[in-house]
Write a protein that holds these residues in place. Structure first.
Motif, PDB file in Angstrom:
ATOM      1  N   UNK A  59      36.946  47.262  33.645  1.00 26.53           N
ATOM      2  CA  UNK A  59      35.809  47.182  32.898  1.00 26.53           C
ATOM      3  C   UNK A  59      35.619  46.278  31.444  1.00 26.53           C
ATOM      4  N   UNK A  60      34.696  45.554  31.487  1.00 25.05           N
ATOM      5  CA  UNK A  60      34.572  44.732  30.522  1.00 25.05           C
ATOM      6  C   UNK A  60      33.345  45.061  29.541  1.00 25.05           C
ATOM      7  N   UNK A  61      33.273  44.753  28.408  1.00 24.99           N
ATOM      8  CA  UNK A  61      32.174  45.174  27.406  1.00 24.99           C
ATOM      9  C   UNK A  61      30.936  43.973  27.604  1.00 24.99           C
ATOM     10  N   UNK A  84      33.883  42.960  38.487  1.00 25.69           N
ATOM     11  CA  UNK A  84      34.148  43.550  36.943  1.00 25.69           C
ATOM     12  C   UNK A  84      33.039  44.608  36.546  1.00 25.69           C
ATOM     13  N   UNK A  85      33.099  45.771  36.209  1.00 26.97           N
ATOM     14  CA  UNK A  85      32.193  46.638  35.806  1.00 26.97           C
ATOM     15  C   UNK A  85      31.985  46.495  34.279  1.00 26.97           C
ATOM     16  N   UNK A  86      30.900  47.016  33.738  1.00 27.96           N
ATOM     17  CA  UNK A  86      30.579  46.780  32.320  1.00 27.96           C
ATOM     18  C   UNK A  86      30.551  47.964  31.623  1.00 27.96           C
ATOM     19  N   UNK A  87      30.891  47.800  30.274  1.00 25.44           N
ATOM     20  CA  UNK A  87      30.804  48.928  29.282  1.00 25.44           C
ATOM     21  C   UNK A  87      29.633  48.597  28.456  1.00 25.44           C
ATOM     22  N   UNK A  88      28.539  49.628  28.378  1.00 19.79           N
ATOM     23  CA  UNK A  88      27.321  49.651  27.782  1.00 19.79           C
ATOM     24  C   UNK A  88      27.554  50.620  26.543  1.00 19.79           C
ATOM     25  N   UNK A  89      27.677  50.119  25.373  1.00 18.68           N
ATOM     26  CA  UNK A  89      27.696  51.127  24.274  1.00 18.68           C
ATOM     27  C   UNK A  89      26.343  50.811  23.369  1.00 18.68           C
ATOM     28  N   UNK A 122      27.083  64.440  19.436  1.00 16.17           N
ATOM     29  CA  UNK A 122      27.841  64.560  20.817  1.00 16.17           C
ATOM     30  C   UNK A 122      27.948  63.107  21.235  1.00 16.17           C
ATOM     31  N   UNK A 123      28.926  62.483  21.730  1.00 20.61           N
ATOM     32  CA  UNK A 123      29.255  61.290  22.210  1.00 20.61           C
ATOM     33  C   UNK A 123      29.555  61.424  23.653  1.00 20.61           C
ATOM     34  N   UNK A 124      28.537  61.009  24.409  1.00 26.39           N
ATOM     35  CA  UNK A 124      28.635  61.020  25.911  1.00 26.39           C
ATOM     36  C   UNK A 124      29.288  59.866  26.547  1.00 26.39           C
ATOM     37  N   UNK A 125      30.306  60.203  27.396  1.00 27.24           N
ATOM     38  CA  UNK A 125      30.415  59.107  28.428  1.00 27.24           C
ATOM     39  C   UNK A 125      30.167  59.285  29.902  1.00 27.24           C
ATOM     40  N   UNK A 126      29.484  58.576  30.477  1.00 27.83           N
ATOM     41  CA  UNK A 126      28.749  58.322  31.657  1.00 27.83           C
ATOM     42  C   UNK A 126      29.220  57.155  32.554  1.00 27.83           C
ATOM     43  N   UNK A 127      30.339  57.783  33.770  1.00 30.09           N
ATOM     44  CA  UNK A 127      30.916  56.884  34.489  1.00 30.09           C
ATOM     45  C   UNK A 127      30.006  56.591  35.742  1.00 30.09           C
ATOM     46  N   UNK A 128      29.556  55.432  36.024  1.00 33.28           N
ATOM     47  CA  UNK A 128      28.633  55.170  37.189  1.00 33.28           C
ATOM     48  C   UNK A 128      29.530  54.347  37.855  1.00 33.28           C
ATOM     49  N   UNK A 172      20.851  53.118  35.874  1.00 37.98           N
ATOM     50  CA  UNK A 172      22.150  52.348  36.362  1.00 37.98           C
ATOM     51  C   UNK A 172      22.530  52.471  37.637  1.00 37.98           C
ATOM     52  N   UNK A 173      22.587  54.081  37.938  1.00 37.86           N
ATOM     53  CA  UNK A 173      23.022  54.298  39.174  1.00 37.86           C
ATOM     54  C   UNK A 173      22.137  53.726  40.336  1.00 37.86           C
ATOM     55  N   UNK A 174      21.154  53.876  40.046  1.00 33.57           N
ATOM     56  CA  UNK A 174      19.909  53.509  41.084  1.00 33.57           C
ATOM     57  C   UNK A 174      19.867  51.932  41.409  1.00 33.57           C
ATOM     58  N   UNK A 175      20.123  51.135  40.303  1.00 35.57           N
ATOM     59  CA  UNK A 175      19.911  49.755  40.179  1.00 35.57           C
ATOM     60  C   UNK A 175      21.490  48.940  40.690  1.00 35.57           C
ATOM     61  N   UNK A 176      22.544  49.929  41.056  1.00 37.93           N
ATOM     62  CA  UNK A 176      23.972  49.503  41.323  1.00 37.93           C
ATOM     63  C   UNK A 176      24.321  48.830  40.227  1.00 37.93           C
ATOM     64  N   UNK A 177      24.196  49.219  38.885  1.00 38.81           N
ATOM     65  CA  UNK A 177      24.919  48.703  37.659  1.00 38.81           C
ATOM     66  C   UNK A 177      26.072  49.389  37.473  1.00 38.81           C
ATOM     67  N   UNK A 178      26.919  49.248  37.990  1.00 40.64           N
ATOM     68  CA  UNK A 178      28.287  49.959  37.910  1.00 40.64           C
ATOM     69  C   UNK A 178      29.166  49.792  36.277  1.00 40.64           C
TER      70      UNK A 178
END
Length: 326
Positions: free
Chosen positions: A212-214, A1-6, A80-86, A22-28
């Protein structure tokens, strides 16, 4: 399960560095964030000196950072609200356009729930359906083991400031083009929601697409790496790294480009302001010489090196070629 970071509203360029960490640390997962600071983010292939008016940027005190994925130069700011999918590359369609199309769906549904009817414009824009104005630009690329897809929900946008920081001689002209081709939620609806309302909708829509989980806490390891990456991504070595790409045209939205240049001719400044739609010149303004006939003949011409060169040679104006193409 991947995380949602708000993350909410954050400063110190964290709205760009955190997803790299997050990408470099494999935190998807999915990162949702709003910049607290105003700064410029260059795309991986952008040439800093060609794109930006560095003297003006410095006088305004605006930081500049280069990210590791594509897409154009972006002015980030509150509103501006950014969404960043890793995500793991295994979850990504093989073809780039299919990836953009797939991951644009939750974003378009978010705009629709905000009362704005939008559509996808290949390869990386979302536009308002009736006006065709761009309301979201997106970028993507591979970082470490992850596929990264980023973009923004524009609640507000300062086209005047964007024109100020671009390396163009006629900033008023560029602001006018930006106003005609970009839009944002407040402009469309007369008011804008806050970050948390938009973030909740984005989370809901992306969860339809991905497992995804919060996550209630921001990982310290990622924050520490993000702070280190800030130093790297804002260093002169990175900002002025040779990209090998030329930027004859500045993209306003998919299919609409601007060329805004000047040239010294016998000590006199001649400037060009031009709009290219697709591959065709739609508007041409020349200042500094009496060339109204040339302006009319350039409009409708294919923006092509040979076509421009031949036109100028016929008019005995070959010395103006660098103005149109360099």
């Amino acid at each position: 399960m991947m995380k949602v970071y708000k993350l909410g509203r954050v400063g110190d360029l964290l709205s760009t560095t955190f997803f790299h960490a997050c990408a470099r640390l494999d935190m998807f997962g999915l990162i949702l964030v709003e910049p607290e600071d105003t700064y410029i983010s260059l795309g991986y292939f952008d040439n800093t000196q060609e794109i930006l008016d560095l003297q003006r940027v410095k006088s305004l005190g605006i930081p500049v950072i280069r990210r590791e994925i594509g897409g154009g130069t972006v002015l980030l700011a509150p509103g501006q609200v950014f969404y960043q999918l890793v995500i793991p590359k295994s979850l990504t369609p093989f073809k780039v356009e299919e990836a953009y199309r797939k991951f644009s769906q939750p974003v378009m549904e978010t705009y629709r729930r905000l009362g704005i009817e939008v559509e996808y414009r290949p390869i990386n824009d979302i536009v308002v359906k009736n006006s065709q104005r761009k309301i979201s630009g997106q970028g993507a690329g591979d970082i470490h083991k992850a596929f990264v897809f980023v973009g923004n929900i524009l609640l507000r946008f300062n086209t005047g400031l964007m024109a100020e920081v671009l390396n163009v001689p006629d900033k008023d002209f560029v602001k006018k083009v930006l106003d005609e081709n970009l839009t944002w939620v407040e402009r469309e609806k007369g008011k804008a929601p806050d970050f948390w309302e938009v973030a909740d909708i984005l989370e809901f829509e992306f969860k339809k697409l991905l497992p995804l989980e919060t996550c209630q806490e921001t990982p310290e390891e990622a924050l520490e790496l993000a702070n280190k990456l800030k130093e790297e991504f804002t260093s002169e070595d990175v900002l002025f790294e040779e990209t090998g790409r030329r930027h004859r045209l500045i993209k306003m939205r998919e299919g609409i480009f601007v060329r805004n240049k000047h040239l010294e001719v016998n000590g006199k400044k001649v400037s060009l302001s031009m709009i290219v739609e697709g591959q065709t010149v739609k508007l041409c303004k020349l200042n500094g010489l009496d060339l109204e006939n040339l302006e009319r003949e350039i409009v409708g011409l294919k923006y092509d090196q040979e076509a421009i060169k031949n036109m100028l040679e016929k008019k005995s104006l070959s010395f103006l070629f660098p103005l149109f193409w360099d």
